[in-house]
Scaffold this active site. Structure first.
Site, PDB file in Angstrom:
ATOM      1  N   ASP A 152      12.514   3.986   3.422  1.00 19.12           N
ATOM      2  CA  ASP A 152      11.608   3.141   4.218  1.00 19.12           C
ATOM      3  C   ASP A 152      12.334   2.435   5.357  1.00 19.12           C
ATOM      4  OD1 ASP A 152       9.942   3.932   2.212  1.00 19.12           O
ATOM      5  OD2 ASP A 152       9.160   1.938   1.756  1.00 19.12           O
ATOM      6  N   ALA A 180       0.829  -1.207   0.000  1.00 20.11           N
ATOM      7  CA  ALA A 180       0.000   0.000   0.000  1.00 20.11           C
ATOM      8  C   ALA A 180       0.863   1.256   0.000  1.00 20.11           C
ATOM      9  CB  ALA A 180      -0.925  -0.006   1.213  1.00 20.11           C
ATOM     10  N   GLY A 181       2.180   1.089   0.028  1.00 20.95           N
ATOM     11  CA  GLY A 181       3.082   2.250   0.035  1.00 20.95           C
ATOM     12  C   GLY A 181       3.335   2.779   1.435  1.00 20.95           C
ATOM     13  N   LEU A 182       3.000   1.982   2.465  1.00 23.74           N
ATOM     14  CA  LEU A 182       3.190   2.442   3.842  1.00 23.74           C
ATOM     15  C   LEU A 182       4.428   1.785   4.485  1.00 23.74           C
ATOM     16  CD1 LEU A 182      -0.550   2.472   5.043  1.00 23.74           C
ATOM     17  CD2 LEU A 182       0.804   4.385   4.164  1.00 23.74           C
ATOM     18  N   GLY A 183       5.271   1.211   3.655  1.00 24.34           N
ATOM     19  CA  GLY A 183       6.549   0.694   4.163  1.00 24.34           C
ATOM     20  C   GLY A 183       6.424  -0.631   4.885  1.00 24.34           C
ATOM     21  N   SER A 184       5.425  -1.446   4.516  1.00 24.19           N
ATOM     22  CA  SER A 184       5.200  -2.681   5.271  1.00 24.19           C
ATOM     23  C   SER A 184       6.381  -3.649   5.144  1.00 24.19           C
ATOM     24  CB  SER A 184       3.869  -3.310   4.856  1.00 24.19           C
ATOM     25  OG  SER A 184       4.024  -4.536   4.262  1.00 24.19           O
ATOM     26  N   ALA A 187       9.549  -2.912   4.575  1.00 22.26           N
ATOM     27  CA  ALA A 187      10.719  -2.371   5.287  1.00 22.26           C
ATOM     28  C   ALA A 187      10.597  -2.574   6.790  1.00 22.26           C
ATOM     29  CB  ALA A 187      10.882  -0.884   4.978  1.00 22.26           C
TER      30      ALA A 187
HETATM   31  C1  MEV Z   1       8.172   5.116  -2.987  1.00 27.11           C
HETATM   32  O1  MEV Z   1       7.688   4.925  -1.658  1.00 27.11           O
HETATM   33  C2  MEV Z   1       8.916   6.414  -3.108  1.00 27.11           C
HETATM   34  C3  MEV Z   1       9.547   6.640  -4.461  1.00 27.11           C
HETATM   35  O2  MEV Z   1      10.144   7.928  -4.410  1.00 27.11           O
HETATM   36  C4  MEV Z   1      10.575   5.591  -4.753  1.00 27.11           C
HETATM   37  C5  MEV Z   1      11.786   5.637  -3.847  1.00 27.11           C
HETATM   38  O3  MEV Z   1      12.117   6.707  -3.316  1.00 27.11           O
HETATM   39  O4  MEV Z   1      12.416   4.575  -3.725  1.00 27.11           O
HETATM   40  C6  MEV Z   1       8.529   6.650  -5.562  1.00 27.11           C
END
Ligand code: MEV
Length: 318
Positions: free
Chosen positions: A150, A101-105, A107
């Site tokens: 992350d 979801a892009g919340l760093g799960s 990491a």
């Molecule tokens: C992804 O969470 C953030 C981006 O800038 C990619 C990255 O920094 O690795 C899109």
């Protein structure tokens, strides 16, 4: 038993442009992954109550044949266990973060696993060691892709400014609302898309990256002063620039506009790689409740997070 936990993250400003070296700001949030390590003579067993993998169990003892799906699902944890030469242990993971979801799960799972397993083996890794090992492992699993943002946020917590290097930022905690589209995103393909656009239109995309980097720089004193109105305005500008790079989507736009309209947000933007995943919104005068309602009516999974939370935390061995 040894237990460690680590936080997820949101990117407040600067995603995508950061890949080309301009500044981004990320903050650790109060959703965490916890990893418990117990003795398990003769075996290396991974169990997880991760949201996507309810009750999943994987035996990575040498010679034990597993399905490809199981290997894929546990690839981050397996990479840590191989790197640390883990033996005779059961590693249980419990995460309150939605995956992909892009919340760093991934990491925070990697960071918490490195911290818990190394301590269980009797090592005393510094945060710097944990961040370095975790970044290298996450990057390997992701085929060489990814910034250290992350894993650094999961390790150090708080807020970080990432550009050519990583610097802690002394900023107050913020309450943000996260809206999840429910659409898993693919960081790699979104980053490639933007970098290809840059190759084709360097004279257009480079100034956009510069503007995004300038937004991050401008935002730091505003967050410090508690100037929510202008912080929100910068979120809106940042979102527009990200949309111009092609990483927004109809679903993200619907949530961003629901947040700014009925939700009364001071600002709203996608967070992370885009294409799906999550957006964030800063509550306005009508408060967080109105925002949560507006986002849920727009079919998001919406929740409140506190930004600027503690990094990896180790519970003592019992
Ligand atoms: C992804 O969470 C953030 C981006 O800038 C990619 C990255 O920094 O690795 C899109």
């Amino acid at each position: 038993m040894t237990t460690a936990s680590a936080p997820g993250k949101i990117i407040l400003f600067g995603e995508h442009a950061v890949v080309s070296g301009t500044a981004a700001i990320g903050g650790a949030i109060d959703l965490r992954a916890a990893v418990h390590v117990t003795d398990e003579p003769g075996r290396v067993l991974i169990t997880t109550e991760d949201l996507a993998l309810q009750g999943f169990s994987f035996d990575m003892t040498a010679g034990h044949i597993q399905s490809a799906r199981a290997a894929h699902a546990t690839r981050y944890i397996s990479a840590v266990l191989r790197e640390l030469d883990a033996r005779d242990m059961q590693v249980s993971i419990k995460s309150s973060l939605p995956p992909a979801a892009g919340l760093g799960s991934s990491a925070c799972i990697v960071v918490a696993t490195v911290a818990a397993v190394s301590r269980h083996q009797g090592h005393n890794l510094s945060k710097k060691d944990i961040a370095e090992v975790s970044y290298r492992l996450e990057k390997t699993v992701q085929n060489g892709l990814g910034s250290p943002m992350d894993t650094a946020l999961a390790t150090y917590g708080g807020y970080l400014q990432i550009s050519k290097d990583i610097q802690p930022l002394d900023l107050p905690p913020l309450n943000m609302i996260v809206g999840y589209t429910g659409i898993p995103h693919d960081t790699r393909s979104e980053v490639e898309k933007v970098q290809n656009l840059r190759k084709r239109y360097p004279d257009l995309v480079d100034p956009i990256f510069q503007a995004i980097g300038a937004i991050s720089q401008n935002a730091i004193p505003l967050i410090k002063e508690g100037n929510a109105a202008e912080t929100g305005e910068l979120m809106n500008i940042n979102h527009g620039l990200l949309a111009s790079l092609g990483v927004s989507s109809r679903e993200l736009e619907e949530l961003v506009y629901a947040a700014r309209g009925a939700g009364g947000a001071l600002g709203a933007k996608l967070t992370g790689a885009g294409g799906g995943g999550c957006m964030i919104a800063l509550p306005g005068r009508s408060g967080p409740e109105a925002l949560l309602v507006a986002l849920r009516q727009a079919r998001a999974a919406a929740f409140q997070v506190k930004v600027g939370c503690e990094g990896v935390r180790l519970e003592e061995k019992r």
